[in-house]
Design an enzyme around this catalytic site. Structure first.
Site, short mmCIF file in Angstrom:
data_model
loop_
_atom_site.label_atom_id
_atom_site.label_comp_id
_atom_site.label_asym_id
_atom_site.label_seq_id
_atom_site.Cartn_x
_atom_site.Cartn_y
_atom_site.Cartn_z
N ASN A 59 0.87 -1.18 0.00
CA ASN A 59 0.00 0.00 0.00
C ASN A 59 0.90 1.22 0.00
O ASN A 59 1.50 1.55 1.02
CB ASN A 59 -0.90 -0.04 1.25
CG ASN A 59 -1.70 1.24 1.42
OD1 ASN A 59 -1.80 2.05 0.50
ND2 ASN A 59 -2.25 1.43 2.61
N TRP A 60 0.99 1.88 -1.14
CA TRP A 60 1.93 2.99 -1.26
C TRP A 60 1.38 4.30 -0.68
O TRP A 60 2.08 5.30 -0.64
CB TRP A 60 2.32 3.20 -2.73
CG TRP A 60 3.07 2.04 -3.32
CD1 TRP A 60 3.45 0.89 -2.69
CD2 TRP A 60 3.52 1.92 -4.67
NE1 TRP A 60 4.12 0.06 -3.56
CE2 TRP A 60 4.18 0.67 -4.79
CE3 TRP A 60 3.45 2.74 -5.81
CZ2 TRP A 60 4.74 0.22 -5.99
CZ3 TRP A 60 4.01 2.30 -7.01
CH2 TRP A 60 4.65 1.05 -7.09
N LYS A 61 0.11 4.29 -0.32
CA LYS A 61 -0.53 5.48 0.27
C LYS A 61 -0.31 6.70 -0.63
O LYS A 61 -0.24 6.56 -1.84
CB LYS A 61 -0.03 5.71 1.69
CG LYS A 61 -0.06 4.43 2.54
CD LYS A 61 0.09 4.70 3.99
CE LYS A 61 0.19 3.38 4.73
NZ LYS A 61 0.10 3.52 6.16
N HIS A 78 -9.46 0.99 5.01
CA HIS A 78 -8.17 1.16 5.69
C HIS A 78 -8.36 2.09 6.89
O HIS A 78 -9.17 3.02 6.84
CB HIS A 78 -7.14 1.75 4.71
CG HIS A 78 -5.75 1.73 5.26
ND1 HIS A 78 -5.30 2.69 6.16
CD2 HIS A 78 -4.73 0.88 5.07
CE1 HIS A 78 -4.04 2.41 6.48
NE2 HIS A 78 -3.67 1.32 5.84
N GLU A 81 -6.72 4.48 7.99
CA GLU A 81 -6.53 5.91 7.71
C GLU A 81 -7.79 6.50 7.08
O GLU A 81 -8.14 7.66 7.33
CB GLU A 81 -5.29 6.11 6.82
CG GLU A 81 -4.02 5.91 7.63
CD GLU A 81 -2.82 5.43 6.84
OE1 GLU A 81 -2.83 5.50 5.59
OE2 GLU A 81 -1.85 4.97 7.48
N GLU A 98 -5.30 -5.21 10.61
CA GLU A 98 -4.29 -4.17 10.77
C GLU A 98 -4.53 -3.42 12.08
O GLU A 98 -5.31 -2.47 12.11
CB GLU A 98 -4.37 -3.18 9.61
CG GLU A 98 -4.08 -3.79 8.26
CD GLU A 98 -3.48 -2.77 7.31
OE1 GLU A 98 -2.40 -3.03 6.80
OE2 GLU A 98 -4.07 -1.70 7.13
N GLY A 140 2.60 2.01 10.74
CA GLY A 140 3.56 3.11 10.60
C GLY A 140 4.26 3.48 11.89
O GLY A 140 4.89 4.53 11.98
N SER A 189 3.60 -2.42 10.29
CA SER A 189 5.05 -2.42 10.45
C SER A 189 5.70 -3.76 10.08
O SER A 189 6.63 -4.22 10.75
CB SER A 189 5.43 -2.01 11.88
OG SER A 189 4.98 -0.69 12.13
N GLY A 248 2.83 -1.23 4.29
CA GLY A 248 2.85 0.20 3.96
C GLY A 248 4.26 0.68 3.71
O GLY A 248 4.82 0.49 2.64
N GLY A 249 4.87 1.26 4.75
CA GLY A 249 6.19 1.89 4.61
C GLY A 249 7.23 1.04 3.90
O GLY A 249 7.95 1.52 3.01
C1 PEP Z 1 -0.75 0.01 6.11
O1 PEP Z 1 -0.91 1.22 6.08
O2 PEP Z 1 -1.58 -0.74 5.57
C2 PEP Z 1 0.42 -0.49 6.80
C3 PEP Z 1 0.41 -1.74 7.19
O3 PEP Z 1 1.44 0.39 7.03
P1 PEP Z 1 2.91 0.06 7.66
O4 PEP Z 1 3.40 -1.21 7.03
O5 PEP Z 1 3.75 1.24 7.31
O6 PEP Z 1 2.71 -0.11 9.12
#
Ligand code: PEP
Length: 256
Positions: free
Chosen positions: A11-13, A97, A99, A171, A177, A217, A238-239
């Site tokens: 997920n590149w956001k 999600h 967010e 999640e 994050g 994470s 994500g990151g």
């Molecule tokens: C996400 O936003 O779906 C996510 C899992 O982010 P991260 O891996 O950065 O925690």
């Protein structure tokens, strides 16, 4: 893990220009070219979907959107429809999600409408659920998961049928994050609960077939212990999906 094909999704956001996105996906495709046995998905921002789709030709990597509106078209300034996602070549869409839920006020009811619309279009929804830190500390994790599943899958519950392709991503909000990953035990407990909920509402076949991803994470050095859990079928990243070496590392390490 049962007979479910693992999926690693990025997920590149709201990150990356078109050039950066194409360069990243080219490096990922190169990095995993001799690696088989799992599905890989990238979910770039809307602006990069078309260019990334082109870059993905002749690769096994799938393309997904990060959100969509439930209507096909109309006066919804700033929104993107599921039809637009299929038109640009998406096969998947992330829905609900945290967010979107926390920063943009997205309700379970809205997520439910989006899931129904996505399924009608043949898009595979990735339904995200998860508790906040305060909810976990109050011992409400499983209750929150149940509420989110019940609300976000209300149409499926009413129809007594769930799209066999639907994917759930657990999640925990406190792990997104933050660098804090749920322990394999905490993640497995939540995944097992989600599968049990699917089983009691849609039957054993649906529960056994459903892929449940962990997100929060995930990194190359923690993916293998997560994937060793019985009910963890992959990861939503994500990151660490924004750098080719870490995303490729996660894909490679997820198979032990
Ligand atoms: C996400 O936003 O779906 C996510 C899992 O982010 P991260 O891996 O950065 O925690």
């Amino acid at each position: 893990m049962a007979n479910r094909k693992p999926l690693i999704a990025g997920n590149w956001k709201m990150n990356l220009t078109i050039n950066e996105a194409v360069s990243l996906v080219n490096s990922v495709a190169e990095g995993i070219k001799d690696h088989q046995g799992m599905d890989v998905l990238v979910c770039p921002p809307f602006t990069a979907l078309s260019a990334v789709k082109k870059a993905l030709e002749n690769t096994p990597i799938c393309l997904g959107g990060q959100n969509m509106h439930w209507e096909r078209a109309g006066a919804f300034t700033g929104e993107i429809s599921g039809q637009m996602l299929t038109d640009v070549g998406c096969t998947h869409v992330i829905l609900g999600h945290s967010e979107r839920r926390l920063l943009f006020g997205e309700s379970d009811e809205a997520v439910d409408r989006k899931i129904s619309a996505a399924v009608k279009l043949g898009l595979t929804p990735i339904l995200c659920v998860g508790e906040t830190l305060a909810q976990r500390e109050r011992g409400e994790t499983l209750k929150i998961l149940e509420t989110q599943l019940t609300g976000s899958l209300a149409h499926s519950l009413k129809d007594k049928a769930i799209d066999p392709k639907l994917i759930v991503a657990y999640e925990p909000v406190w792990a997104i994050g933050t660098g804090k990953t749920a322990s394999p035990h905490q993640a497995q407990e939540a995944h097992a609960f989600i599968r049990k909920w699917i089983r009691s509402n849609f039957g054993n076949q649906a529960a056994e077939a459903m892929r449940i991803l962990y997100g929060g994470s995930v990194k190359p050095d923690n993916i293998s212990e997560l994937m060793a859990q019985q009910d963890i079928d992959g990861a939503l990243v994500g990151g660490a999906s924004l750098k080719a070496d870490s995303f490729v590392g996660i894909i490679k390490n997820s198979q032990g």
